[in-house]
Motif scaffolding. Structure first.
Motif, PDB file in Angstrom:
ATOM      1  N   CYS A  70       0.810  -1.215   0.000  1.00  0.00           N
ATOM      2  CA  CYS A  70       0.000   0.000   0.000  1.00  0.00           C
ATOM      3  C   CYS A  70       0.848   1.273   0.000  1.00  0.00           C
ATOM      4  N   SER A  71       1.908   1.291   0.788  1.00  0.00           N
ATOM      5  CA  SER A  71       2.699   2.509   0.982  1.00  0.00           C
ATOM      6  C   SER A  71       3.485   2.895  -0.268  1.00  0.00           C
ATOM      7  N   PRO A  72       3.716   4.199  -0.471  1.00  0.00           N
ATOM      8  CA  PRO A  72       4.585   4.612  -1.569  1.00  0.00           C
ATOM      9  C   PRO A  72       5.998   4.092  -1.355  1.00  0.00           C
ATOM     10  N   ALA A  73       6.782   4.048  -2.421  1.00  0.00           N
ATOM     11  CA  ALA A  73       8.127   3.470  -2.332  1.00  0.00           C
ATOM     12  C   ALA A  73       8.980   4.167  -1.288  1.00  0.00           C
ATOM     13  N   LYS A  74       8.794   5.466  -1.138  1.00  0.00           N
ATOM     14  CA  LYS A  74       9.553   6.213  -0.141  1.00  0.00           C
ATOM     15  C   LYS A  74       8.579   7.005   0.716  1.00  0.00           C
ATOM     16  N   ALA A  75       8.765   6.932   2.026  1.00  0.00           N
ATOM     17  CA  ALA A  75       7.841   7.577   2.951  1.00  0.00           C
ATOM     18  C   ALA A  75       7.737   9.073   2.675  1.00  0.00           C
ATOM     19  N   GLY A  76       6.492   9.570   2.675  1.00  0.00           N
ATOM     20  CA  GLY A  76       6.274  10.992   2.480  1.00  0.00           C
ATOM     21  C   GLY A  76       6.276  11.432   1.035  1.00  0.00           C
ATOM     22  N   GLN A  77       6.496  10.505   0.090  1.00  0.00           N
ATOM     23  CA  GLN A  77       6.555  10.855  -1.325  1.00  0.00           C
ATOM     24  C   GLN A  77       5.615   9.946  -2.110  1.00  0.00           C
ATOM     25  N   GLY A  78       4.708  10.536  -2.846  1.00  0.00           N
ATOM     26  CA  GLY A  78       3.779   9.751  -3.640  1.00  0.00           C
ATOM     27  C   GLY A  78       2.533   9.373  -2.850  1.00  0.00           C
ATOM     28  N   GLU A  79       1.563   8.830  -3.581  1.00  0.00           N
ATOM     29  CA  GLU A  79       0.285   8.464  -2.988  1.00  0.00           C
ATOM     30  C   GLU A  79       0.231   6.966  -2.710  1.00  0.00           C
ATOM     31  N   PRO A  80      -0.391   6.569  -1.615  1.00  0.00           N
ATOM     32  CA  PRO A  80      -0.539   5.140  -1.334  1.00  0.00           C
ATOM     33  C   PRO A  80      -1.578   4.503  -2.241  1.00  0.00           C
ATOM     34  N   HIS A  81      -1.441   3.202  -2.463  1.00  0.00           N
ATOM     35  CA  HIS A  81      -2.466   2.440  -3.169  1.00  0.00           C
ATOM     36  C   HIS A  81      -3.447   1.961  -2.108  1.00  0.00           C
ATOM     37  N   LEU A  82      -4.516   2.694  -1.927  1.00  0.00           N
ATOM     38  CA  LEU A  82      -5.437   2.426  -0.823  1.00  0.00           C
ATOM     39  C   LEU A  82      -6.300   1.200  -1.088  1.00  0.00           C
ATOM     40  N   PRO A  83      -6.622   0.441  -0.040  1.00  0.00           N
ATOM     41  CA  PRO A  83      -7.432  -0.767  -0.189  1.00  0.00           C
ATOM     42  C   PRO A  83      -8.844  -0.468  -0.683  1.00  0.00           C
ATOM     43  N   ASP A  84      -9.508  -1.539  -1.092  1.00  0.00           N
ATOM     44  CA  ASP A  84     -10.886  -1.457  -1.558  1.00  0.00           C
ATOM     45  C   ASP A  84     -11.827  -2.049  -0.512  1.00  0.00           C
ATOM     46  N   THR A  85     -11.549  -3.283  -0.092  1.00  0.00           N
ATOM     47  CA  THR A  85     -12.404  -3.947   0.891  1.00  0.00           C
ATOM     48  C   THR A  85     -11.561  -4.688   1.919  1.00  0.00           C
ATOM     49  N   VAL A  86     -12.186  -4.986   3.057  1.00  0.00           N
ATOM     50  CA  VAL A  86     -11.569  -5.848   4.067  1.00  0.00           C
ATOM     51  C   VAL A  86     -12.659  -6.724   4.686  1.00  0.00           C
ATOM     52  N   SER A  87     -12.336  -7.982   4.896  1.00  0.00           N
ATOM     53  CA  SER A  87     -13.256  -8.910   5.558  1.00  0.00           C
ATOM     54  C   SER A  87     -12.441  -9.816   6.467  1.00  0.00           C
ATOM     55  N   SER A  88     -13.111 -10.494   7.377  1.00  0.00           N
ATOM     56  CA  SER A  88     -12.387 -11.339   8.324  1.00  0.00           C
ATOM     57  C   SER A  88     -13.307 -12.398   8.905  1.00  0.00           C
ATOM     58  N   THR A  89     -12.722 -13.563   9.177  1.00  0.00           N
ATOM     59  CA  THR A  89     -13.430 -14.639   9.875  1.00  0.00           C
ATOM     60  C   THR A  89     -12.507 -15.212  10.934  1.00  0.00           C
ATOM     61  N   GLY A  90     -13.088 -15.824  11.950  1.00  0.00           N
ATOM     62  CA  GLY A  90     -12.275 -16.436  12.991  1.00  0.00           C
ATOM     63  C   GLY A  90     -12.968 -16.362  14.329  1.00  0.00           C
ATOM     64  N   GLY A  91     -12.303 -16.891  15.345  1.00  0.00           N
ATOM     65  CA  GLY A  91     -12.893 -16.866  16.668  1.00  0.00           C
ATOM     66  C   GLY A  91     -12.057 -17.630  17.671  1.00  0.00           C
ATOM     67  N   LEU A  92     -12.641 -17.846  18.830  1.00  0.00           N
ATOM     68  CA  LEU A  92     -12.019 -18.638  19.883  1.00  0.00           C
ATOM     69  C   LEU A  92     -12.439 -20.090  19.653  1.00  0.00           C
ATOM     70  N   GLN A  93     -11.530 -20.880  19.117  1.00  0.00           N
ATOM     71  CA  GLN A  93     -11.892 -22.221  18.671  1.00  0.00           C
ATOM     72  C   GLN A  93     -11.386 -23.336  19.584  1.00  0.00           C
ATOM     73  N   LEU A  94     -10.153 -23.223  20.072  1.00  0.00           N
ATOM     74  CA  LEU A  94      -9.560 -24.314  20.843  1.00  0.00           C
ATOM     75  C   LEU A  94      -9.624 -24.091  22.345  1.00  0.00           C
ATOM     76  N   PHE A  95      -9.225 -22.912  22.796  1.00  0.00           N
ATOM     77  CA  PHE A  95      -9.056 -22.700  24.228  1.00  0.00           C
ATOM     78  C   PHE A  95     -10.368 -22.263  24.885  1.00  0.00           C
ATOM     79  N   ARG A  96     -11.287 -23.235  24.972  1.00  0.00           N
ATOM     80  CA  ARG A  96     -12.599 -22.992  25.556  1.00  0.00           C
ATOM     81  C   ARG A  96     -13.025 -24.250  26.330  1.00  0.00           C
ATOM     82  N   LYS A  97     -13.961 -24.090  27.230  1.00  0.00           N
ATOM     83  CA  LYS A  97     -14.325 -25.171  28.149  1.00  0.00           C
ATOM     84  C   LYS A  97     -14.839 -26.412  27.432  1.00  0.00           C
ATOM     85  N   SER A  98     -15.500 -26.241  26.311  1.00  0.00           N
ATOM     86  CA  SER A  98     -16.052 -27.387  25.593  1.00  0.00           C
ATOM     87  C   SER A  98     -14.965 -28.311  25.049  1.00  0.00           C
TER      88      SER A  98
END
Length: 520
Positions: free
Chosen positions: A239-267
């Motif tokens: 995302c970041s420009p090649a050199k900090a402070g110079q040029g525009e970043p390639h900004l994201p379009d979307t973000v998604s996520s999945t997951g949870g507490l799967q193992l370390f639980r009482k069950s």
């Protein structure tokens, strides 16, 4: 030209200036001690003061780096609380302004290494002092607190340097990786990335089931407290420009996520463990459960006391373990700490206020994800192709924080792990293996690299007439906006995970960040 963190010359040793920058370590736990050591190794800065409520931790830093040839700390060298330092520094400056002679020198910068939930308060308290600040990651535990810190730092960008503990940017391995991908473009346009952080089966239990970062309501989700610098690494590479402070970043379009507490639980608790809530009294015995606190902290197979280790993680359970004169006394102190437990009659505030390192991992009060995926996409623009990245944070793994990544491009692919970078060129059919140096074990040299770049930036401002903005870009290698963006991406991903949706990045940023800053 000053060395830039994206070049190998960043490791060059810089001779001390006539008045090297002086730093206070606020929070003398494992991270504070690591940065104090790094400042000392770098050699162009001075650890001048320490603040921590625990005498043992203060002395661990002070006795080694500050009052080395003294009987104890002198004025301005040791504080039990950051607020004590703040009060002292205001009065010290008043004494200087009044013309008082022989006032101890102050500090030029601060390393904030307190608990995550305290970062905001410490930074806002220090901001009026005009100090350079390195804040351990994450910046804060909520987006709102991150934005409060951003607002406090924004007016000081030309006078003060700011860095956050995103150490992955500063390891020789990742500096080389970015050069290959962004500067040399050895695989052409990048189209997709799969990046994994394996936390480690027992390391996860230590920190995220029994330890400080087990409750997202107190410190934040594990994606923030453990993996915010992995998200930052991906944005730095994609995302970041090649050199900090110079040029525009390639900004994201979307973000998604999945997951949870799967193992370390009482069950998931083994039936044979019965009603036991503490490993020291579990009927499974020493070898009946791989997650047993006996194995992890007392045993001789991992990094327990039985191996002769009195450092991490043992000294997290008993902070003054090294002060016990005999092995028997060390073991007795550790056993006593591991036997601590709570039951249904213990008030919740008492449970949440302490760590319970002997607690059964299936009976703990943890609520953070132990397995999570984050997917980020980028749109095609006039200058950049569309691309996507998948990040996987997984707790129960053999490897401990030994990250590995695949980068797929138009002209080749790269596989990178913690030791090698392997480039496959589609055009030539050639495979090239790079072996970046490992100058320090802390995050592959990232801890040392971050401290080096921050200290050098402060030195250039103090002794060579640089503006903080120039030093920020040349040495820190990222802007305040980039730091804020990578944290915001974590909060956007968590919103997507909790609400089971795909977040539109531009709209989310406008509402959650830009609008909030404008409103305030």
């Amino acid at each position: 030209m000053a060395p830039h963190p994206t070049t190998d010359t960043a490791a060059a040793v810089q001779p001390p200036s006539h008045s090297p920058p002086r730093f206070i370590i606020i929070g003398a736990g494992s991270r504070g001690q690591k940065y104090a050591e790094a400042i000392n190794v770098v050699g162009c800065g001075v650890v001048a003061s320490v603040a921590d409520p625990e005498k043992h931790k203060r002395e661990a830093v002070g006795g080694k780096y500050i009052w080395v040839d003294q009987a104890g700390p002198c004025e301005g060298q040791s504080f039990t609380d950051w607020k004590d330092f703040l009060s002292y520094e205001h009065k010290r400056r008043e004494r200087v302004a009044a013309g008082e002679l022989h006032v101890p020198p102050g500090v030029d910068g601060a390393f904030i290494c307190v608990l995550d939930e305290l970062h905001r308060d410490v930074l806002l308290g220090l901001a009026p002092l005009g100090l350079h600040i390195m804040c351990e990651k994450p910046m804060a535990c909520s987006l709102q607190d991150c934005l409060s810190m951003y607002k406090a730092l924004l007016p000081r960008q030309q006078s003060n340097v700011f860095s956050v503990g995103h150490v992955l940017r500063y390891s020789p391995h990742n500096i080389m990786l970015r050069k290959l991908l962004v500067e040399d473009r050895v695989i052409g346009d990048i189209h997709s990335v799969v990046h994994t952080e394996p936390v480690g089966w027992w390391h996860f239990t230590h920190s995220y089931v029994r330890g400080n970062w087990r409750d997202e309501n107190r410190t934040g989700p594990s994606l923030l407290t453990k993996s915010c610098h992995d998200i930052d690494l991906l944005l730095w590479l994609l995302c970041s420009p090649a050199k900090a402070g110079q040029g525009e970043p390639h900004l994201p379009d979307t973000v998604s996520s999945t997951g949870g507490l799967q193992l370390f639980r009482k069950s998931r608790k083994p039936r044979a463990a019965g009603s036991a809530t503490n490993c020291m009294r579990c009927p499974l015995g020493d070898s009946g459960c791989k997650f047993s606190a006996k194995n992890i902290y007392l045993g001789s197979d991992l990094q327990g006391l039985g191996t002769g280790n009195t450092k991490w993680p043992v000294n997290v359970v008993v902070t003054d373990i090294e002060d016990y004169p005999t092995e028997e006394e060390k073991r007795a102190a550790l056993v006593k700490a591991l036997e601590k437990d709570y039951d249904q009659n213990t008030v919740s505030s008492e449970v949440s206020a302490a760590n319970w390192f002997g607690r059964c991992v299936f009976e703990a009060d943890n609520n953070v994800c132990d397995d999570q995926f984050v997917n980020i996409t980028w749109p095609e623009t006039a200058t950049m192709p569309a691309k996507q990245a998948t990040f996987h944070m997984v707790g129960p793994t053999t490897k401990i924080c030994q990250r590995h990544s695949h980068f797929y491009g138009a002209d080749g692919e790269i596989y990178a792990d913690s030791t090698q970078i392997v480039v496959n060129d589609f055009n030539t059919g050639r495979t090239t293996t790079h072996n970046p140096r490992v100058e320090d074990l802390g995050h592959g040299g990232g801890d040392l690299g971050l401290a080096r770049q921050f200290v050098k930036a402060c030195d250039m401002v103090k002794n060579y007439g640089w503006s903080a903005g120039k030093a920020q870009n040349e040495f820190i290698g990222c802007t305040l906006e980039e730091i804020t963006r990578s944290h915001a991406m974590v909060f956007a991903a968590e919103e997507a995970r909790r609400e089971k949706k795909v977040v539109d990045w531009a709209g989310w940023w406008q509402n959650a960040v830009s609008y909030q800053l404008q409103k305030s």
